[in-house]
Motif scaffolding. Structure first.
Motif, PDB file in Angstrom:
ATOM      1  N   GLY A 268      30.382  -4.156  -3.929  1.00 51.22           N
ATOM      2  CA  GLY A 268      31.071  -5.348  -4.416  1.00 51.22           C
ATOM      3  C   GLY A 268      30.675  -6.631  -3.730  1.00 51.22           C
ATOM      4  N   ARG A 269      29.405  -6.753  -3.354  1.00 50.29           N
ATOM      5  CA  ARG A 269      28.950  -7.924  -2.609  1.00 50.29           C
ATOM      6  C   ARG A 269      27.894  -8.713  -3.375  1.00 50.29           C
TER       7      ARG A 269
ATOM      8  N   ARG B 253      29.122   1.756  -7.393  1.00 51.69           N
ATOM      9  CA  ARG B 253      29.152   0.528  -6.600  1.00 51.69           C
ATOM     10  C   ARG B 253      28.355  -0.546  -7.343  1.00 51.69           C
TER      11      ARG B 253
ATOM     12  N   ASN C 292      26.809  -4.573  -7.206  1.00 50.36           N
ATOM     13  CA  ASN C 292      26.446  -5.734  -6.407  1.00 50.36           C
ATOM     14  C   ASN C 292      25.663  -6.708  -7.275  1.00 50.36           C
TER      15      ASN C 292
ATOM     16  N   GLU D  50      42.042  -8.083  -0.969  1.00 48.24           N
ATOM     17  CA  GLU D  50      40.717  -7.546  -0.682  1.00 48.24           C
ATOM     18  C   GLU D  50      40.669  -6.024  -0.822  1.00 48.24           C
TER      19      GLU D  50
ATOM     20  N   GLN E 200      36.088  -3.523  -1.872  1.00 46.65           N
ATOM     21  CA  GLN E 200      34.815  -4.011  -1.345  1.00 46.65           C
ATOM     22  C   GLN E 200      34.519  -3.402   0.016  1.00 46.65           C
TER      23      GLN E 200
ATOM     24  N   ARG F 164      33.369  -5.070 -10.184  1.00 47.44           N
ATOM     25  CA  ARG F 164      33.448  -4.609  -8.797  1.00 47.44           C
ATOM     26  C   ARG F 164      34.848  -4.100  -8.445  1.00 47.44           C
ATOM     27  N   SER F 165      35.846  -4.500  -9.217  1.00 44.10           N
ATOM     28  CA  SER F 165      37.212  -4.040  -8.943  1.00 44.10           C
ATOM     29  C   SER F 165      37.645  -2.918  -9.874  1.00 44.10           C
TER      30      SER F 165
END
Length: 363
Positions: free
Chosen positions: A281-282, A233, A235, A9, A14, A224-225
């Motif tokens: 990252g959601r 950022r 999403n 994680e 994130q 996101r990574s």
């Protein structure tokens, strides 16, 4: 955060999982310059209206010039917000998107772009993918038309590529800080992707749409990574069947009696991601409002137990709890790393530097 070595994680960078019950202020979008592709209808129009109302500088791109200009003029009049614009943009055309971004920077009162919403999308057209023609009937079979795929995936990748460039150059912006309380007029670097329930599961008959939306989800899970390199950022929204123009009459008939999601829930979920700069990252899935228990079984709306919502986070713990194969595979790789230790690491580093020389000697 768990300490299990299989938990990666932290590497994904994130923010913490989203609690939909946590309050947020839509006014945090004030002063942001936001670009929306496909902004003349559907979710794009909904985002435009809400964010413009809260003081954002919103620029929409679309191929429907008449409608785009109409809603911009209307919202300018009702809000008094002069920093609202429409620019023609065909997302499937690279040069059209380049022009859209360049013009938007010139129109931005801050000289930069705070957020980009890759919203433009269409559904499969006729003939459907599974309606296979008789290729033997003609000497030179014409190539199939993949317009849905081109708009929904190639177009989104064009948008994302340009977004990473321009967001990273946004004046007075910085790498997202997941602990800094948001506020109006805070410079941002945010890419919001629009996926679909078709990103999570197939929709019979909608082959191009499903392939493209699976691709958008793949783009999100990859970016996101890595987007932290650009300080951006990323999403994503994953709407279920929502009452918008993209849902055709046939689809509405198929869904009759099963319920659809409401556009306002999608707009609210998107506004949360746009306004709260701590969210990184959601992914939020949006569907009909239901009450579920801890096992995700639907229970009575009047029940005092369970949770009622139309918005749920997808992949909230996907880097903490993984399937058996991934867990075993990562565990084995980790064991190799432990066994080889620092000596193995140093050897690999030396070999990496020597690799170009070894290749030259082999030629």
């Amino acid at each position: 955060m768990a300490t299990d070595k299989n938990n990666v994680e932290a590497l994904i960078r994130q923010s913490r999982p989203i609690n939909i019950k946590d309050p947020y202020d839509a006014g945090w979008v004030e002063g942001k310059t936001i670009l929306i592709t496909g902004g003349a209808s559907g979710f794009g129009e909904g985002f435009f209206r809400k964010w413009a109302h809260h003081g954002a500088n919103v620029i929409i791109g679309d191929v429907n010039d008449a409608r785009g200009n109409e809603i911009v003029a209307e919202v300018r009049k009702t809000t008094g917000n002069k920093h609202l614009h429409y620019i023609h943009c065909n997302v499937a055309n690279w040069q059209s998107q380049v022009s859209f971004f360049r013009q938007s920077v010139k129109l931005s009162p801050t000289g930069g772009i705070d957020a980009v919403v890759a919203n433009a999308g269409i559904s499969d057209g006729a003939p459907f993918f599974y309606e296979v023609p008789d290729y033997d009937a003609v000497e030179e079979p014409p190539a199939p038309v993949y317009k849905c795929f081109e708009v929904n995936l190639v177009g989104v990748m064009y948008t994302s590529q340009l977004a990473l460039h321009y967001l990273s150059k946004n004046p007075k912006s910085a790498i997202p800080n997941t602990s800094l309380t948001p506020a109006p007029n805070t410079r941002d670097r945010h890419l919001l992707l629009l996926g679909s329930i078709a990103s999570l599961g197939p929709i019979p008959g909608q082959v191009q749409y499903c392939v493209s939306k699976h691709g958008v989800l793949g783009l999100f899970r990859s970016l996101r990574s890595t987007a932290f390199v650009n300080g951006v950022r990323v999403n994503i929204l994953l709407p279920y069947f929502i009452d918008t123009p993209i849902l055709p009459a046939v689809g509405r008939l198929v869904l009759a009696g099963s319920g659809m999601g409401k556009p306002e829930d999608v707009i609210d979920a998107g506004t949360r991601l746009m306004a709260d700069t701590r969210i990184v990252g959601r992914s939020l899935a949006i569907g009909p409002k239901v009450r579920i228990d801890d096992d995700w079984q639907v229970i009575s709306p009047s029940s005092p137990n369970g949770t009622e919502s139309a918005v749920w986070e997808a992949y909230a713990e996907d880097f903490v709890e993984v399937e058996a194969f991934t867990r075993r595979f990562i565990g084995a790789i980790n064991q190799v790393e432990v066994i080889r230790g620092w000596v193995g690491w140093a050897t690999d580093v030396l070999l990496a530097f020597a690799y170009p020389v070894r290749n030259m000697l082999r030629r």
